[in-house]
Design an enzyme around this catalytic site. Structure first.
Site, PDB file in Angstrom:
ATOM      1  N   ASP A 561      78.185  22.245 -90.470  1.00 48.77           N
ATOM      2  CA  ASP A 561      78.114  23.335 -89.511  1.00 48.77           C
ATOM      3  C   ASP A 561      77.061  24.350 -89.953  1.00 48.77           C
ATOM      4  O   ASP A 561      76.958  24.681 -91.137  1.00 48.77           O
ATOM      5  CB  ASP A 561      79.482  24.021 -89.406  1.00 48.77           C
ATOM      6  CG  ASP A 561      79.466  25.191 -88.450  1.00 48.77           C
ATOM      7  OD1 ASP A 561      79.236  24.963 -87.250  1.00 48.77           O
ATOM      8  OD2 ASP A 561      79.676  26.326 -88.908  1.00 48.77           O
ATOM      9  N   HIS A 564      71.281  24.958 -90.743  1.00 47.67           N
ATOM     10  CA  HIS A 564      70.007  25.653 -90.894  1.00 47.67           C
ATOM     11  C   HIS A 564      70.148  26.964 -91.663  1.00 47.67           C
ATOM     12  O   HIS A 564      69.145  27.518 -92.114  1.00 47.67           O
ATOM     13  CB  HIS A 564      69.392  25.921 -89.515  1.00 47.67           C
ATOM     14  CG  HIS A 564      70.392  26.311 -88.472  1.00 47.67           C
ATOM     15  ND1 HIS A 564      71.098  25.375 -87.751  1.00 47.67           N
ATOM     16  CD2 HIS A 564      70.832  27.512 -88.049  1.00 47.67           C
ATOM     17  CE1 HIS A 564      71.924  25.994 -86.921  1.00 47.67           C
ATOM     18  NE2 HIS A 564      71.782  27.295 -87.077  1.00 47.67           N
ATOM     19  N   ASP A 688      80.031  23.233 -78.546  1.00 42.06           N
ATOM     20  CA  ASP A 688      79.834  24.680 -78.654  1.00 42.06           C
ATOM     21  C   ASP A 688      78.683  25.171 -77.793  1.00 42.06           C
ATOM     22  O   ASP A 688      78.105  26.219 -78.062  1.00 42.06           O
ATOM     23  CB  ASP A 688      79.633  25.095 -80.112  1.00 42.06           C
ATOM     24  CG  ASP A 688      78.543  24.304 -80.809  1.00 42.06           C
ATOM     25  OD1 ASP A 688      78.300  24.558 -81.988  1.00 42.06           O
ATOM     26  OD2 ASP A 688      77.945  23.434 -80.153  1.00 42.06           O
TER      27      ASP A 688
END
Length: 701
Positions: A561, A564, A688
C-alpha cells in the site's frame, strides 16, 4: 492448464472481442509454457563500461540461465562481476556480494566468447555490478518472477492468467461467514482474492489505518468463537488446494493509526518535535489554525467576514485576510530562522577586542550565512564568527574602527534576517493558497464532500499533527513545544503530496511540505520514522518485521500500500524477511510515481511482481516506474482498465500491458536479455477509486 478462458472472460465482464482475445492469449500462454519446458532458456546481458542500469528492468523466470558477457568497451580488460544472488545452498543476504567465475567455451582466453553465469532458481530482486582495475564500472538489477501454484497437485498459475477480485475485509462480517461470501469469487471464475488488511482498525475505521498490525480485527470474532490467525490461514490454504485460488493481502509500512497503543508507548517511532525539531514552526502554524477553527466555529470571526458556514468566494477571501492579519503576525514564524542581531553583534565585538581580534583562517570563497538552530527556538540561529572575523576587518584597533566594523557586521546580519523573512513569507503565501484550496474543495466544490459548518469535528482544515493534551492558549502551547516530555507526543500525520518526488521523504529535514501546508493529510494516521537502518529505531523495525513475517506466513502474496511513499530501504528489508518465509511470494504494488523509469527502480529493488495501474493517474513515462520496480523486485503493477478516457487509450493500455503478443514467432532459447516493462495486473477498477460512471458522462463511456 488451470485457467478456463471462458470463465475469465465471463468473470471480467468482457466484450465478445475481449473474450476471444483472452481465450487466444491463454492458449498462446499454454503453448509457450509447453515449448519453454523442453529447452533451457538462456539470456545474455552485455556489460559495457560505465553503464549504470538501475532504472532499466530486466525480468527473468525461474529456471533461466543468465550469462554476463563483455561488451566491446570492456574487452581486453580484467573485469570481475559481483552479485548478491546467493550461491547454491546459501541464504539470501542483499548486502552480501560474491564474485562470479568466467567460463571459456573454446578453452582459450577469448574475451569475445567468455561468460559468467547465474542459474536462476529463486524469485526476488538481485543486484549485480562489475569492476576493473579495482574501480566499480557499472551495474544494475535483475528481477526473477515467482512461480505461483494452486490446487492439490500444485500446478502452475501463470502470471498473465491471474484474475483477481478485491474484498473489503472489514465488510465481510464474522469469520464463520467468510467462506460463503468468498465462494462467489470462485464461482465467478476468479483465481485470486485480495483482502484489504485483516488487522484491528483505528478509530476512523479506514481499511488502511491499523491500530495493531499483529492483532486480527476483533469484528471477525463472535461471542462463541474468536477469529485467529490460524483460522484465517486454514481458509487461505483451503482456497488454494480445493478452489484453485490464491489469497493476498496488504502490508502498510508508512503509517499507523493515531490511536495505536504502541505508538504512544514508543513515540520515537513517529516524526515528533523531539526527533524532528524542524517541524516545530509547522506545528505552531497547525495549532494556530486549530485555534482559528475554534473561533470560526464559535462565530467569533463573523464580524471579519468568516461565518461558521463557508458558502462563497467572498468567505474564502476573508479567511485569507484573517490569516494574514491575525494568525501570521501572532506566530511570527520567521523568528525561528533568524539571528538575534544584538546578541551576535555583541559576541562579534567581544571577539574583535579580545587578543586583537585573533581569528582562524577560513576559505575565502565562504560567505557569511545563517546557521540554523537545531532546536528551532526563536532568534537562536547563529553565524560562523571565524568567517565574520575574516570578512569584517577593522582598519585599526581603535574604538571608532571597531564600532564601524560592528556596524557593517550588524547591517549584514540584518540583511540575512531579511532574506529569511522573505523566504518564510514565500512559504506562508503557499500555505494560505493550500489552505484555501482545501476549504474550497471540502465545503464549496460540487465534487467535494460538502462538510458544511466549521466545527471541532469538521475543522477549517485537517490537523497535521496530534495534540493529546488539554487545550491551552497558543502562547502556553508554544512553551510545551520545547518540553521533550510533551513534544514527543506531537506527532506528524501522514498523507501524500501532489506531484512530489516519490524518492524524497517529505517529513525529513530540508522539506517544507508541512510548513507550506502542501500535504493532503490523513488525519487518522501517524507517519512512521524508520531512519536509515534498524539501529535508528529498533522497536519499529522489529515490530514491522514481525508483522511482515506473519503476513507472509498466512498469505500467498502482498500488496504494498502507498508504495510510492514507502522508504525504499524499509521495503527492501521487509520484503527480504517476507521472502525468507515464503520464497515465491507474489508482490504487487500501488505505485503512482508518474514515471515508469522510477517505477522500475522500485520493482528492481523490491522484486515486485505486479504493479497497480490506474490509467487516469498514469502519465506514460517509464522513468520513475523503473526505479521502484528494480529496487523492490515488484512482480506486477496494477493497471485500471475502466479509467481509460476513450477507446484509443484503452487500446493503448491493452497493447502496452497485455502480455506477449498473440501469434508471435517462436524465439530461440539463447538470445539477448532485453529491457522489459513491469508486469501489469490489468484491473477493471481498483477498490479505492471512483467508478467511471461517477466521474464520466455517457458519451465518454
Amino acid at each position: 492448464f488451470p485457467l478456463d478462458p471462458q470463465a475469465v472472460a465471463a468473470s471480467s465482464g468482457a466484450t465478445p472481442v475481449f473474450r476471444k482475445l483472452i481465450s487466444v492469449a491463454c492458449k498462446s500462454g499454454k503453448r509457450q509454457a509447453t515449448t519453454m519446458a523442453h529447452a533451457k532458456q538462456t539470456r545474455v546481458l552485455l556489460l559495457n563500461d560505465m553503464e549504470k542500469l538501475d532504472k532499466t528492468l530486466f525480468r527473468l523466470e525461474q529456471g533461466f540461465e543468465l550469462q554476463f558477457r563483455l561488451g566491446p568497451t570492456l574487452q581486453g580488460k580484467h573485469v570481475t562481476v559481483y552479485t548478491n544472488y546467493p550461491a547454491s545452498g546459501e541464504v539470501f543476504d542483499r548486502h552480501k556480494f560474491r564474485s562470479l567465475s568466467w567460463h571459456n567455451p573454446t578453452g582459450k582466453e577469448d574475451d569475445s566468447d567468455k561468460y559468467c553465469k547465474l542459474d536462476l532458481q529463486t524469485s526476488g530482486s538481485y543486484k549485480y555490478h562489475f569492476s576493473h582495475e579495482g574501480q566499480k564500472s557499472g551495474g544494475g538489477y535483475i528481477v526473477v518472477d515467482p512461480i505461483l501454484r494452486v490446487g492439490a497437485d500444485n500446478h502452475e498459475l501463470p502470471l498473465d492468467c491471474v484474475t483477481l477480485q478485491t474484498f473489503l475485509a472489514k465488510c465481510l462480517g464474522p469469520f464463520d461467514g467468510w467462506e460463503n461470501r468468498l465462494r462467489v469469487a470462485k464461482e465467478s471464475g476468479y483465481n485470486m482474492v485480495h483482502l484489504t488488511p485483516v488487522q484491528k482498525l483505528g478509530l476512523s475505521r479506514s481499511c488502511y489505518s491499523l491500530a495493531d498490525q499483529l492483532e486480527v480485527n476483533p469484528d471477525f470474532s463472535t461471542s462463541n468463537k474468536k477469529c485467529s490467525w490460524s483460522e484465517i490461514g486454514k481458509l487461505v490454504e483451503k482456497m488454494k488446494n480445493e478452489w484453485n485460488m490464491l489469497c493476498i493481502t496488504d502490508v502498510v509500512y508508512n503509517h499507523t493509526a493515531a490511536n495505536s497503543e504502541w505508538i504512544t508507548q514508543h513515540p520515537e517511532c513517529a516524526y515528533n518535535l523531539v526527533n524532528s525539531a524542524h517541524l516545530k514552526p509547522a506545528w505552531l502554524l497547525d495549532r494556530a489554525l486549530c485555534h482559528l477553527t475554534y473561533k470560526v466555529a464559535g462565530g467569533k470571526c463573523s464580524d471579519k467576514g468568516v461565518p461558521p458556514v463557508i458558502e462563497n468566494e467572498h468567505h474564502l477571501n476573508c479567511i485569507r485576510k484573517v490569516i494574514y492579519e491575525d494568525v501570521y503576525p501572532k506566530i511570527r514564524l520567521w523568528e525561528f530562522f533568524q539571528v538575534d542581531v544584538n546578541k551576535a553583534v555583541q559576541q562579534f565585538k567581544t571577539l574583535l577586542t579580545q587578543a586583537g581580534g585573533s581569528k582562524v583562517k577560513t576559505d575565502p570563497s565562504q560567505h557569511l550565512a545563517i546557521i540554523q538552530d537545531p532546536e528551532f527556538k526563536r532568534f537562536n540561529c547563529t553565524v560562523d564568527m571565524n568567517i565574520a572575523l575574516n570578512t569584517f576587518i577593522p582598519h585599526s584597533n581603535g574604538p571608532a574602527a571597531i564600532e564601524e566594523c560592528c556596524n557593517w557586521f550588524r547591517k549584514r546580519i540584518e540583511e540575512l534576517n531579511g532574506e529569511q523573512y522573505r523566504q518564510i513569507n514565500y512559504h506562508q503565501e503557499q500555505a494560505v493558497n493550500c489552505i484555501l484550496a482545501t476549504v474550497n474543495y471540502e465545503r464549496l466544490a460540487g465534487h467535494g464532500p460538502k462538510l458544511g459548518a466549521v466545527t471541532r469535528k469538521n475543522p477549517l482544515v485537517t490537523r497535521y499533527f496530534t495534540y493529546p493534551f488539554k487545550e491551552l492558549t497558543l502562547e502556553e502551547e508554544e512553551i510545551m513545544m520545547h518540553q521533550p516530555d510533551k513534544s514527543s507526543y506531537f506527532m506528524a500525520h501522514n498523507g501524500w503530496v501532489m506531484g512530489d518526488d516519490p524518492l524524497r521523504n517529505f517529513a525529513e529535514p530540508g522539506s517544507n511540505v508541512y510548513l507550506r501546508r502542501e500535504l493532503i493529510c490523513w488525519g487518522d494516521s501517524v507517519k512512521l520514522r524508520y531512519g536509515n537502518k534498524p539501529e535508528d529505531c529498533p522497536y519499529l523495525w522489529a515490530h514491522m518485521k514481525k508483522y511482515t513475517e506473519m503476513t507472509a506466513k498466512y498469505f500467498h502474496g502482498v500488496r504494498l500500500d502507498n508504495c510510492h511513499s514507502t522508504p525504499l530501504n524499509v521495503a527492501e528489508e521487509m520484503l527480504a524477511a517476507a521472502r525468507s518465509v515464503r520464497p515465491n511470494l507474489y508482490v504487487i504494488a500501488e505505485l503512482f510515481t508518474g514515471s515508469e523509469y522510477i517505477d522500475n527502480v522500485f520493482v528492481n529493488r523490491l522484486g515486485i511482481t505486479s504493479l497497480i495501474r490506474v490509467a487516469e493517474l498514469f502519465t506514460g513515462s517509464e522513468e520513475l516506474d523503473n526505479v521502484f520496480v528494480n529496487k523492490l523486485g515488484i512482480s506486477s503493477l496494477i493497471r485500471e482498465a475502466m479509467s481509460a478516457y476513450n477507446s484509443h487509450e484503452e487500446g493503448r493500455l491493452v497493447y502496452r500491458f497485455g502480455g506477449e503478443p498473440v501469434g508471435s514467432f517462436v524465439q530461440p532459447r539463447l538470445r539477448p536479455l532485453m529491457p522489459a516493462i513491469a508486469h501489469a495486473l490489468f484491473m477493471d477498477i481498483t477498490h479505492d477509486n471512483e467508478c467511471p460512471i461517477q466521474v464520466s458522462n455517457g458519451n465518454e463511456l
